[in-house]
Enzyme design. Structure first.
Site, PDB file in Angstrom:
ATOM      1  N   HIS A 151      14.446  31.046  48.499  1.00  0.00           N
ATOM      2  CA  HIS A 151      14.967  30.787  49.564  1.00  0.00           C
ATOM      3  C   HIS A 151      14.939  29.604  50.438  1.00  0.00           C
ATOM      4  O   HIS A 151      15.740  28.691  50.785  1.00  0.00           O
ATOM      5  CB  HIS A 151      14.509  32.046  50.384  1.00  0.00           C
ATOM      6  CG  HIS A 151      15.278  31.841  51.991  1.00  0.00           C
ATOM      7  ND1 HIS A 151      16.560  31.794  52.181  1.00  0.00           N
ATOM      8  CD2 HIS A 151      14.345  31.916  52.987  1.00  0.00           C
ATOM      9  CE1 HIS A 151      16.653  31.650  53.591  1.00  0.00           C
ATOM     10  NE2 HIS A 151      15.719  31.746  54.172  1.00  0.00           N
ATOM     11  N   GLU A 193       5.217  31.752  60.037  1.00  0.00           N
ATOM     12  CA  GLU A 193       5.535  33.141  60.460  1.00  0.00           C
ATOM     13  C   GLU A 193       5.134  33.963  59.213  1.00  0.00           C
ATOM     14  O   GLU A 193       4.741  35.219  59.752  1.00  0.00           O
ATOM     15  CB  GLU A 193       7.157  33.154  60.397  1.00  0.00           C
ATOM     16  CG  GLU A 193       7.703  34.579  61.008  1.00  0.00           C
ATOM     17  CD  GLU A 193       9.074  34.904  60.988  1.00  0.00           C
ATOM     18  OE1 GLU A 193       9.714  35.614  61.250  1.00  0.00           O
ATOM     19  OE2 GLU A 193       9.783  33.909  60.321  1.00  0.00           O
ATOM     20  N   ASP A 194       5.240  33.671  58.047  1.00  0.00           N
ATOM     21  CA  ASP A 194       4.933  34.702  56.859  1.00  0.00           C
ATOM     22  C   ASP A 194       3.657  34.598  56.233  1.00  0.00           C
ATOM     23  O   ASP A 194       3.464  35.378  55.429  1.00  0.00           O
ATOM     24  CB  ASP A 194       6.226  34.475  55.823  1.00  0.00           C
ATOM     25  CG  ASP A 194       7.332  35.024  56.581  1.00  0.00           C
ATOM     26  OD1 ASP A 194       7.510  35.553  57.591  1.00  0.00           O
ATOM     27  OD2 ASP A 194       8.483  34.641  55.897  1.00  0.00           O
ATOM     28  N   HIS A 220       9.818  26.230  56.177  1.00  0.00           N
ATOM     29  CA  HIS A 220      10.307  26.866  57.679  1.00  0.00           C
ATOM     30  C   HIS A 220       9.829  28.096  57.796  1.00  0.00           C
ATOM     31  O   HIS A 220       9.652  28.784  58.861  1.00  0.00           O
ATOM     32  CB  HIS A 220      11.937  26.707  57.635  1.00  0.00           C
ATOM     33  CG  HIS A 220      12.728  27.731  56.809  1.00  0.00           C
ATOM     34  ND1 HIS A 220      12.875  27.676  55.509  1.00  0.00           N
ATOM     35  CD2 HIS A 220      12.974  29.068  57.116  1.00  0.00           C
ATOM     36  CE1 HIS A 220      13.621  28.599  55.012  1.00  0.00           C
ATOM     37  NE2 HIS A 220      13.652  29.403  55.932  1.00  0.00           N
ATOM     38  N   ASP A 273      19.287  27.776  57.263  1.00  0.00           N
ATOM     39  CA  ASP A 273      18.860  29.147  56.947  1.00  0.00           C
ATOM     40  C   ASP A 273      19.738  30.315  57.202  1.00  0.00           C
ATOM     41  O   ASP A 273      20.006  31.011  56.364  1.00  0.00           O
ATOM     42  CB  ASP A 273      17.594  28.926  57.952  1.00  0.00           C
ATOM     43  CG  ASP A 273      16.952  30.575  57.691  1.00  0.00           C
ATOM     44  OD1 ASP A 273      16.739  31.196  56.694  1.00  0.00           O
ATOM     45  OD2 ASP A 273      16.309  30.998  58.855  1.00  0.00           O
ATOM     46  N   ASP A 319      51.218  28.313  60.300  1.00  0.00           N
ATOM     47  CA  ASP A 319      50.506  27.195  60.049  1.00  0.00           C
ATOM     48  C   ASP A 319      49.433  27.513  59.140  1.00  0.00           C
ATOM     49  O   ASP A 319      48.187  27.068  59.429  1.00  0.00           O
ATOM     50  CB  ASP A 319      49.981  26.325  61.179  1.00  0.00           C
ATOM     51  CG  ASP A 319      49.174  27.277  62.207  1.00  0.00           C
ATOM     52  OD1 ASP A 319      49.316  28.552  61.660  1.00  0.00           O
ATOM     53  OD2 ASP A 319      48.654  26.865  63.189  1.00  0.00           O
TER      54      ASP A 319
END
Length: 593
Positions: free
Chosen positions: A64, A93-94, A89, A156, A276
């Protein structure tokens, strides 16, 4: 570990390395400075940090960040700092790594971007509006410090939308709704047209799968006919472009499924009546910025000479770009079989900015952007900061302010000297006054548009030329907030009210407020004479002022605040000294008893 398990891990490791090499090839093919070692270090760091972790689809998690980094370079055109931040990124956090760890390994700049991305990792849609507002506030705060934060966040979100199949339907709907509500409009406002279109179509596919399939099926059915019509349409233009010595490319495109759906819903028409659907884009090479607009109009003549041009569908953004930096010349011309076809004419630089928006501004920051390009970005970032300046927003009001100030369509208005000012659609005379200067806004009592008096609550339209009328004794009141649409105007009014409450608390004094209706025959300067009498000669506070002037008739509703009834009596008598005043009545007949 079994032999089979070892083989699976080896295969996965090979896939990861191949994906990273694809990323590096895209980077090396760009015109950025070569910082291969730095990017390789970020990849190894992220790969080690996410070791053993898998996405819901079952693939290794590191795939990812690699995919996000690939979007950052291939679709946004950003450089090594952004690529490294994209690879890293999710690390804070993880995993157990901290911002300090990243700063030590990669420097403060990359660490700050990753930290900013971590703060906005939660969904915008919480269970309560206040949580939505707080998440959005974090997003804007991060973006206002470094716009690359939101650009990487867009990459992301785009990859998450592309891989939404692996999630539960309930989660798919939540993410799709969030994407349509926030991320697609934000991508549009940043000028990321391709990303905005893809986000909308992907979200539409999950929110309305049956309608999405029906529209895409009809688009495919008409493909052969469409290609024939477009080729017949551009054939004569190609000959003229070649004869004039242009280096160019012509692209044919179809409206996205989501925009077709929106038009069907808005106009209550079937697919067949959306006229259009076709569009043609002419992109020409241009070495001289000074000739850019001239060449756009030259190409326009190639279309207008051989085709009927729709008189109401000409849009010129070559001189005055949209707020997201978009510049182009648009026309709609009649094609074969009576089909209307939209034409977009752009230089190569215009096309880059149209596709990449503020990402292109960042990409060109090294020297080829003009001061005007930078100022467009600066103005938008100042709007973001104005929104954040309100210290205690009501959650719903905050989200509404976001929608109005960042995503709403715009109007173009002019000062008496001809200076152009952009405002969100729905803005008032008061908003324009504050946009020019805070002092002007605070003393605004009315406006004059094309020599016609209007109250400061009047909603402006594109093309209005506005003179702001002021009074030295005019001050903002709570009621003004109802007439302010822009974040800047609202914040300046709130700031004055907070300061005024402190001053009044320190100097208590009983004052009364009343409404007076003034009627008579209008003449030049009448309003100014009235406001000078009330605020300067009588020393009263004008709390609000509404004007209606038609022909020779003049009517003014005035709310004033003063120390006593005697002052009001004196004011009513004095008003008759002004030429043209025939009536001056207090609306409450018991007020003077």
């Amino acid at each position: 570990m079994s032999i089979a398990e070892n083989r699976i891990l080896e295969d996965e490791d090979r896939q990861i390395e191949e994906a990273f090499q694809e990323l590096m090839q895209a980077y090396l093919a760009s015109n950025h400075r070569r910082k291969v070692e730095k990017i390789s270090h970020a990849f190894r760091f992220a790969k080690n940090a996410h070791k053993g972790v898998r996405r819901r689809s079952g693939e290794p998690y590191i795939m990812h960040p690699i995919a996000v980094a690939k979007i950052v370079i291939s679709e946004l055109g950003l450089g090594s700092t952004s690529i490294c931040a994209a690879l890293l990124h999710d690390v804070i956090e993880d995993t157990e790594y901290t911002r300090e760890d990243l700063a030590a390994a990669f420097g403060d700049q990359i660490a700050d971007i990753v930290d900013g991305l971590t703060k906005i990792s939660g969904g915008i849609f919480g269970d309560k509006a206040s949580l939505q507002a707080e998440n959005f506030r974090k997003l804007l705060l991060s973006m206002s410090s470094d716009i690359r934060v939101i650009l990487i966040k867009m990459a992301d979100r785009l990859h998450n939308m592309r891989t939404l199949d692996s999630l539960r339907p309930q989660k798919q709907h939540k993410i799709a709704g969030e994407t349509l509500y926030i991320y697609a409009p934000l991508a549009h406002r940043l000028g990321l047209f391709k990303i905005k279109t893809e986000l909308e179509d992907l979200a539409f596919r999950y929110e309305h799968p049956d309608i999405y399939r029906e529209i895409t099926s009809k688009i495919k059915e008409n493909e052969a006919t469409r290609n024939r019509i477009v080729e017949e349409f551009v054939g004569p233009v190609r000959e003229k472009l070649d004869a004039a010595g242009f280096k160019y490319e012509i692209k044919a495109r179809v409206k996205s499924a989501y925009s077709i759906y929106r038009k069907m819903e808005k106009k209550h028409i079937p697919f067949e009546e959306v006229y259009d659907i076709y569009a043609v884009r002419v992109i020409f090479e241009n070495d001289y910025d000074a000739l850019e607009r001239l060449r756009c109009w030259e190409i326009y003549t190639f279309f207008s000479d051989g085709h009927q041009v729709h008189p109401d569908r000409l849009r010129d953004w070559t001189g005055t770009p949209k707020a997201n930096g978009y510049r182009a010349l648009h026309l709609t011309a009649m094609g074969p079989d009576g089909t209307w076809i939209e034409v977009q004419i752009r230089s190569r630089k215009m096309d880059d900015i149209a596709e990449l928006g503020y990402a292109a501004h960042w990409k060109y920051k090294s020297g080829s952007t003009t001061a005007e390009d930078d100022s467009e970005l600066d103005k938008w970032m100042n709007t973001v900061k104005d929104i954040l300046a309100n210290p205690e927003p009501n959650a719903i009001d905050f989200l509404d302010t976001i929608k109005l100030n960042l995503f709403a369509s715009e109007i173009y208005v002019f000062t008496p000297k001809g200076d152009l000012i952009r405002l969100p659609a729905g803005s008032s005379v008061l908003d324009m006054a504050f946009a020019i200067h805070t002092h002007l806004g605070r003393q605004c009592i009315a406006g004059k548009i094309h020599h016609r008096l209007v109250p400061f609550s009047y909603r402006l339209e594109s093309g209005d030329q506005v003179e702001i009328i002021t009074s030295a004794n005019q001050h903002p009141t709570e009621e003004w907030l109802q007439h302010c649409k822009t974040a800047k105007a609202q914040n300046r009014v709130r700031a004055f009210l907070r300061k005024n409450k402190v001053l009044e608390a320190a100097r208590p004094e009983e004052k009364i407020t009343t409404d007076i209706i003034i009627e008579g025959k209008d003449h030049h300067g009448m309003l100014r004479e009235i406001t000078e009498l009330v605020s300067e000669r009588m020393g009263m506070d004008i709390r609000s002022l509404n004007i209606a002037a038609e022909g020779e008739s003049f009517r003014c509703e005035l709310k004033v605040r003063t120390a006593g009834r005697r002052d009001i009596r004196h004011l009513c008598r004095s008003l008759f000294e002004i030429e043209g005043v025939e009536k001056a009545n207090i609306t409450n007949p018991n007020f003077l008893e």
